[in-house]
Design a protein around this motif. Structure first.
Motif, PDB file in Angstrom:
ATOM      1  N   VAL A 167     -35.084 -26.804   6.706  1.00 65.30           N
ATOM      2  CA  VAL A 167     -34.984 -28.265   6.690  1.00 65.30           C
ATOM      3  C   VAL A 167     -36.091 -28.845   7.566  1.00 65.30           C
ATOM      4  N   ARG A 168     -36.814 -29.813   7.031  1.00 61.59           N
ATOM      5  CA  ARG A 168     -37.873 -30.464   7.792  1.00 61.59           C
ATOM      6  C   ARG A 168     -37.334 -31.744   8.404  1.00 61.59           C
ATOM      7  N   ASN A 207     -29.832 -37.696   4.643  1.00 63.54           N
ATOM      8  CA  ASN A 207     -29.385 -36.638   5.549  1.00 63.54           C
ATOM      9  C   ASN A 207     -30.037 -36.877   6.906  1.00 63.54           C
ATOM     10  N   TRP A 208     -29.272 -36.741   7.990  1.00 63.06           N
ATOM     11  CA  TRP A 208     -29.836 -37.043   9.296  1.00 63.06           C
ATOM     12  C   TRP A 208     -29.188 -36.218  10.399  1.00 63.06           C
ATOM     13  N   MET A 209     -29.904 -36.159  11.514  1.00 62.75           N
ATOM     14  CA  MET A 209     -29.394 -35.500  12.712  1.00 62.75           C
ATOM     15  C   MET A 209     -29.673 -36.422  13.894  1.00 62.75           C
ATOM     16  N   ARG A 241     -35.250 -28.979   1.324  1.00 60.96           N
ATOM     17  CA  ARG A 241     -35.971 -28.453   0.168  1.00 60.96           C
ATOM     18  C   ARG A 241     -35.020 -28.327  -1.012  1.00 60.96           C
ATOM     19  N   GLN A 242     -35.566 -28.429  -2.223  1.00 59.89           N
ATOM     20  CA  GLN A 242     -34.725 -28.411  -3.419  1.00 59.89           C
ATOM     21  C   GLN A 242     -33.932 -27.124  -3.543  1.00 59.89           C
ATOM     22  N   ARG A 302     -27.420 -23.620   0.705  1.00 54.86           N
ATOM     23  CA  ARG A 302     -26.419 -24.158   1.614  1.00 54.86           C
ATOM     24  C   ARG A 302     -25.044 -24.106   0.979  1.00 54.86           C
ATOM     25  N   SER A 303     -24.965 -24.435  -0.322  1.00 55.53           N
ATOM     26  CA  SER A 303     -23.676 -24.441  -1.005  1.00 55.53           C
ATOM     27  C   SER A 303     -23.087 -23.044  -1.052  1.00 55.53           C
TER      28      SER A 303
END
Length: 326
Positions: free
Chosen positions: A28-29, A93-95, A261-262, A268-269
Motif C-alpha cells: 500500500v502506498r 482508504n486512509w490511515m 494496488r489493484q 487482502r480479501s
C-alpha cells in the motif's frame, strides 16, 4: 556511497517537509493528507502567522499552545473543547495516527476524549464534548467508569452512528459498541509518546492500534469488518470533564491517503478469510430498520387474514344455523 546517499533521500525529504514517518501496510502506498494533519512544526503548524489554523478550527475551552500542544480541556471541572478539520476527508482508504496525552493531578480523573469521522463538526454536546445523534464514526477514549461491570478502564470503544442512535452515557456506551478494548496505560504523564492509529479500508475493515507500552510498540485494539462512513465526513477531536477532570492534549496528527494496488485488494480479501475472526459490524438503523418495516407490514397482512378468516367462518356458521332451523 552512492547507494547510501540514494537510500537516504526519502528520510531527508520527510525531515524537510515535517511529515511524520508512519508505516503503511505491505503493498500500500501512502500519500500525506496535509489538510488533515497537525504538528507543532511547519508545514502543518497548529497556528499560522495570523494566529489561525488554515485547515482546522477549534472552540469552547480549547487552548492552543503553539509550540507544544492543543489542549481540548484543562484539568478543571466542567470543561469541554473540540477541534475539527475545515475540509472533509476525500480519501477512500486512509490511515490517521494521533499522538495525544491524557494527564492530570490526583488519582480520580475523567471523563475522556473522542476522535470523530462524522458529518457533524464543531457542535458541542454531551458525548465527550461533542454532539449526540451523530452520523459517522466515533472512537471514544473513556477514562471514567460509570457502569460497565467486568470491563477495565480506561476503555477504547468505537461507535457507528446514523443520526438517530443516541450514545448511552450512563452505561459507557455498552449497547452502542461496535468494538473496543481495555487500555490501562493510555492515561499517563510519562515519557512514552501515547498514540492511536486508525486504518480504514472502505470495502474491507477498520483497525485501531495503540502505542502506550513503549516507543514503536503497537498493540492491536480491534479490527472490524467493512463499515460504511458518510460520503462527507470531517476529522475531529473533542473532550470533556465533569466533577472529575484531566488535561486532554492533541500533540500530533499525521493523516495519509492509502493507495491500494489493484492486485492487492484480492490478496487482502484472501488473507482476511483465512485470518482471525472479525468483530461483527454494527449497522444502526440499517438492516434492522428495514426489517422492522417488513415485520410491520407482515403483521398487518396477518391481521387482515385473521379478520377475513374470522368473518368468513362466522358467516358460514350463521348460514349453517339458519339451514338447521328448516
Amino acid at each position: 556511497m552512492l547507494l547510501s546517499w540514494q537510500a537516504s533521500i526519502p528520510w531527508l525529504l520527510a525531515a524537510c517537509i515535517g511529515v511524520q514517518a508512519v508505516t503503511a501496510p505491505e503493498g500500500v502506498r501512502q500519500i500525506p493528507l496535509r489538510s488533515h494533519s497537525l504538528s507543532a512544526e511547519p508545514p502543518q503548524p497548529y497556528l499560522d502567522s495570523d494566529m489561525q489554523s488554515r485547515y482546522f478550527e477549534f472552540g469552547e475551552d480549547t487552548i492552543v499552545r503553539a509550540d507544544q500542544y492543543i489542549r481540548l480541556t484543562s484539568d478543571m471541572q466542567g470543561q469541554s473543547g473540540w477541534l475539527f478539520s475545515r475540509m472533509p476527508i476525500t480519501a477512500t482508504n486512509w490511515m490517521i495516527e494521533i499522538e495525544f496525552k491524557i494527564h492530570g493531578r490526583g488519582h480520580l480523573h475523567g471523563d475522556g476524549m473522542a476522535i470523530w469521522v462524522t458529518e457533524e463538526r464543531g457542535k458541542p454536546g454531551k458525548v465527550f464534548g461533542h454532539t449526540d445523534n451523530f452520523n459517522g464514526l466515533g472512537i471514544f477514549l473513556d477514562t471514567y467508569k460509570n457502569s460497565r461491570p467486568g470491563v477495565t478502564f480506561p476503555y477504547v470503544m468505537a461507535m457507528l452512528g446514523n443520526s438517530s442512535v443516541s450514545y448511552d452515557k450512563d452505561h459507557d456506551g455498552k449497547d452502542n459498541e461496535l468494538a473496543g478494548c481495555s487500555a490501562r496505560g493510555i492515561r499517563t504523564g510519562g515519557t512514552i509518546p501515547t498514540k492511536i492509529r486508525l486504518t480504514y479500508y472502505a470495502e474491507s475493515s477498520l483497525r485501531v492500534d495503540l502505542q502506550y507500552k513503549g516507543p514503536d510498540e503497537w498493540t492491536e485494539c480491534f479490527e472490524t469488518e467493512a463499515i460504511k462512513l458518510p460520503q462527507t465526513a470531517y476529522l475531529g477531536f473533542s473532550a470533556e470533564t465533569g466533577e472529575l477532570s484531566d488535561n486532554h492534549d492533541i500533540i500530533n496528527v499525521a493523516a495519509h491517503n492509502l493507495h491500494v494496488r489493484q492486485n492487492q485488494g484480492s490478496s487482502r480479501s484472501s488473507k482476511d478469510q483465512g485470518g482471525k475472526a472479525r468483530t461483527k459490524p454494527y449497522n444502526p438503523g440499517g438492516t434492522k430498520e428495514r426489517g422492522s418495516w417488513r415485520w410491520f407490514f407482515l403483521k398487518i397482512v396477518l391481521f387482515g387474514i385473521v379478520v377475513v378468516g374470522g368473518y368468513v367462518g362466522y358467516t358460514m356458521y350463521r348460514t349453517s344455523k339458519r339451514s338447521s332451523r328448516f
